[in-house]
Design an enzyme around this catalytic site. Sequence first.
Site, PDB file in Angstrom:
ATOM      1  N   PHE A   1      20.831  32.318  61.668  1.00 47.28           N
ATOM      2  CA  PHE A   1      20.161  31.911  60.436  1.00 47.28           C
ATOM      3  C   PHE A   1      21.119  31.010  59.644  1.00 47.28           C
ATOM      4  O   PHE A   1      22.303  31.338  59.493  1.00 47.28           O
ATOM      5  CB  PHE A   1      19.786  33.145  59.625  1.00 47.28           C
ATOM      6  CG  PHE A   1      18.828  32.863  58.516  1.00 47.28           C
ATOM      7  CD1 PHE A   1      17.468  32.758  58.757  1.00 47.28           C
ATOM      8  CD2 PHE A   1      19.284  32.688  57.218  1.00 47.28           C
ATOM      9  CE1 PHE A   1      16.585  32.491  57.730  1.00 47.28           C
ATOM     10  CE2 PHE A   1      18.404  32.415  56.176  1.00 47.28           C
ATOM     11  CZ  PHE A   1      17.049  32.325  56.439  1.00 47.28           C
TER      12      PHE A   1
ATOM     13  N   ASP B   1      24.790  40.382  62.372  1.00 48.76           N
ATOM     14  CA  ASP B   1      23.769  40.294  61.345  1.00 48.76           C
ATOM     15  C   ASP B   1      22.528  40.980  61.923  1.00 48.76           C
ATOM     16  O   ASP B   1      21.975  40.544  62.939  1.00 48.76           O
ATOM     17  CB  ASP B   1      23.494  38.819  61.010  1.00 48.76           C
ATOM     18  CG  ASP B   1      22.470  38.658  59.892  1.00 48.76           C
ATOM     19  OD1 ASP B   1      21.639  39.571  59.716  1.00 48.76           O
ATOM     20  OD2 ASP B   1      22.485  37.615  59.214  1.00 48.76           O
TER      21      ASP B   1
ATOM     22  N   TYR C   1      14.690  43.821  53.074  1.00 44.91           N
ATOM     23  CA  TYR C   1      13.343  43.421  52.619  1.00 44.91           C
ATOM     24  C   TYR C   1      12.406  43.106  53.778  1.00 44.91           C
ATOM     25  O   TYR C   1      11.246  42.815  53.559  1.00 44.91           O
ATOM     26  CB  TYR C   1      13.413  42.233  51.646  1.00 44.91           C
ATOM     27  CG  TYR C   1      14.351  41.113  52.034  1.00 44.91           C
ATOM     28  CD1 TYR C   1      14.015  40.228  53.040  1.00 44.91           C
ATOM     29  CD2 TYR C   1      15.574  40.953  51.400  1.00 44.91           C
ATOM     30  CE1 TYR C   1      14.872  39.200  53.398  1.00 44.91           C
ATOM     31  CE2 TYR C   1      16.451  39.925  51.752  1.00 44.91           C
ATOM     32  CZ  TYR C   1      16.086  39.050  52.765  1.00 44.91           C
ATOM     33  OH  TYR C   1      16.943  38.045  53.120  1.00 44.91           O
ATOM     34  N   LYS C   2      12.923  43.142  55.016  1.00 41.98           N
ATOM     35  CA  LYS C   2      12.063  42.838  56.158  1.00 41.98           C
ATOM     36  C   LYS C   2      11.494  44.150  56.716  1.00 41.98           C
ATOM     37  O   LYS C   2      10.608  44.738  56.122  1.00 41.98           O
ATOM     38  CB  LYS C   2      12.853  42.070  57.220  1.00 41.98           C
ATOM     39  CG  LYS C   2      13.402  40.740  56.735  1.00 41.98           C
ATOM     40  CD  LYS C   2      14.171  40.050  57.856  1.00 41.98           C
ATOM     41  CE  LYS C   2      14.921  38.831  57.366  1.00 41.98           C
ATOM     42  NZ  LYS C   2      14.072  37.728  56.944  1.00 41.98           N
TER      43      LYS C   2
ATOM     44  N   ARG D   1       5.358  32.379  63.508  1.00 42.17           N
ATOM     45  CA  ARG D   1       5.989  33.683  63.793  1.00 42.17           C
ATOM     46  C   ARG D   1       5.042  34.825  63.435  1.00 42.17           C
ATOM     47  O   ARG D   1       4.364  34.800  62.404  1.00 42.17           O
ATOM     48  CB  ARG D   1       7.240  33.889  62.945  1.00 42.17           C
ATOM     49  CG  ARG D   1       8.347  32.928  63.179  1.00 42.17           C
ATOM     50  CD  ARG D   1       9.625  33.446  62.556  1.00 42.17           C
ATOM     51  NE  ARG D   1       9.507  33.747  61.122  1.00 42.17           N
ATOM     52  CZ  ARG D   1      10.511  34.198  60.374  1.00 42.17           C
ATOM     53  NH1 ARG D   1      11.685  34.447  60.916  1.00 42.17           N
ATOM     54  NH2 ARG D   1      10.338  34.419  59.086  1.00 42.17           N
TER      55      ARG D   1
HETATM   56  C1  LIG Z   1      19.532  36.495  59.963  1.00 39.16           C
HETATM   57  C2  LIG Z   1      19.437  36.281  58.491  1.00 39.16           C
HETATM   58  N1  LIG Z   1      20.558  36.252  57.740  1.00 39.16           N
HETATM   59  C3  LIG Z   1      20.492  36.059  56.396  1.00 39.16           C
HETATM   60  C4  LIG Z   1      19.280  35.891  55.750  1.00 39.16           C
HETATM   61  C5  LIG Z   1      19.173  35.624  54.273  1.00 39.16           C
HETATM   62  O1  LIG Z   1      20.112  36.259  53.487  1.00 39.16           O
HETATM   63  P1  LIG Z   1      19.818  36.573  51.945  1.00 39.16           P
HETATM   64  O2  LIG Z   1      19.208  37.932  51.896  1.00 39.16           O
HETATM   65  O3  LIG Z   1      21.158  36.510  51.299  1.00 39.16           O
HETATM   66  O4  LIG Z   1      18.887  35.570  51.429  1.00 39.16           O
HETATM   67  C6  LIG Z   1      18.103  35.929  56.497  1.00 39.16           C
HETATM   68  C7  LIG Z   1      16.803  35.728  55.811  1.00 39.16           C
HETATM   69  O5  LIG Z   1      15.758  35.737  56.367  1.00 39.16           O
HETATM   70  C8  LIG Z   1      18.182  36.117  57.895  1.00 39.16           C
HETATM   71  O6  LIG Z   1      17.072  36.121  58.635  1.00 39.16           O
END
Ligand SMILES: Cc1ncc(COP(=O)(O)O)c(C=O)c1O
Length: 397
Positions: free
Chosen positions: A113, A184, A209-210, A356
Amino acid sequence: MTDFSATRAKFHIPDGIIYLDGNSLGPLPIAAKARAAKVIEEEWGGELIKGWNTAGWMVQPRKVGDRIARLIGAPEGSVVMGDTLSIKVYQALASALEMRPDRRVIVSDNGNFPTDLYMAQGLIASLGRGHELKVVDPEAVEAAIDESVAALMITEVDYRTGRKHDMAKLIAKAHAVGALVIWDLAHSAGAIPVDLKGAGADFAVGCTYKYLNGGPGAPAFIYVAAEHADAARPALSGWMGHEAPFAFDQDYRPGNGIERMRVGTPPIIALAVLDAALDAWEGVDMADVRRKSIELSELFIREVEARCPDLVLASPRDSAVRGSQVSFRHPQGYAVMQALIAPGLIGDFRAPDALRFGFTPLYIGEEEVLGAVSIMEDVLSKRSWDKPEYHRRGLVT
Ligand SMILES: Cc1ncc(COP(=O)(O)O)c(C=O)c1O
């Protein structure tokens, strides 16, 4: 066996909506409404500042962290909540680089990401010590690991395609040459079984939040392996990570273990909502979630390929190397997604051409999958996506 009809009853999905976007933003857990009201009215309203002690606000980041730990194969006391995922990526990477002072290479992949890559670029610039971010194809990560590598920074499941890395294999290779690994888990936590301790992960970070349904902007988590927790220096040395925040010392001393990864004042209302969301995971076995998610994804792929010939599968066909989302490509992917949302099928779009769809067994079953494909077949066969209003892009795609 997990009772998915019981978990489904715990979520609010508006009538007429098929929600295949829990991989982006989970829906509202019904219990969150009452919990938010309680923390606002009784705790904040009634207790005022006393709430830090009387309502246990101060220990929430650790308590909620322990509930997430169970879902990602982490021991109690190894996960703490706070900030956003971008911040947690920065913290984990900064600590890891400092633990390998003689090495200069960070390996990541181009399926990561972008914010993870941006945070690494920013950190490298601030450090000014000549670190290099090496971004390779996902398939080339393993071959890029050598003695020059300080840290591997990898998102386990690709946000665009759902392709899944082999966590244990990459960690073994990295450790064999003395490199550290940061994972991550944005698209893993609550989506697939994760065994951080078993696989030997050094650091892991993720959002809530997912698949964990903590609500928009819900606090992120960070995991630090027990063997590093008292050695890792937090680059973001905020007072909540101090050994004694209320001693108000002039000098920073890191707190014990994972506590040091806290930064500033925790977001208590958001943590309360997330805590309520995590109630839905009580009694849920991640192996059952995985089995059901694969069943639903396979059904979806089969039906879409049979009924929507304009769509091309972008996700791995082999469910063993796929997370809990399925993506299809279409040259007009943005407009197609808007046309699917109009009659009630919510998925999302990622540039340049990916549609998606997330599979979340806690509240999605076969009926929704079949309903979704009917809408897709209708929209695509009639080309109803080709209307000016479906081509106009909003601020958030
Ligand atoms: C793999 C990944 N890393 C980081 C983030 C975003 O991070 P943040 O919560 O700081 O916006 C996302 C957002 O969808 C993500 O999919």
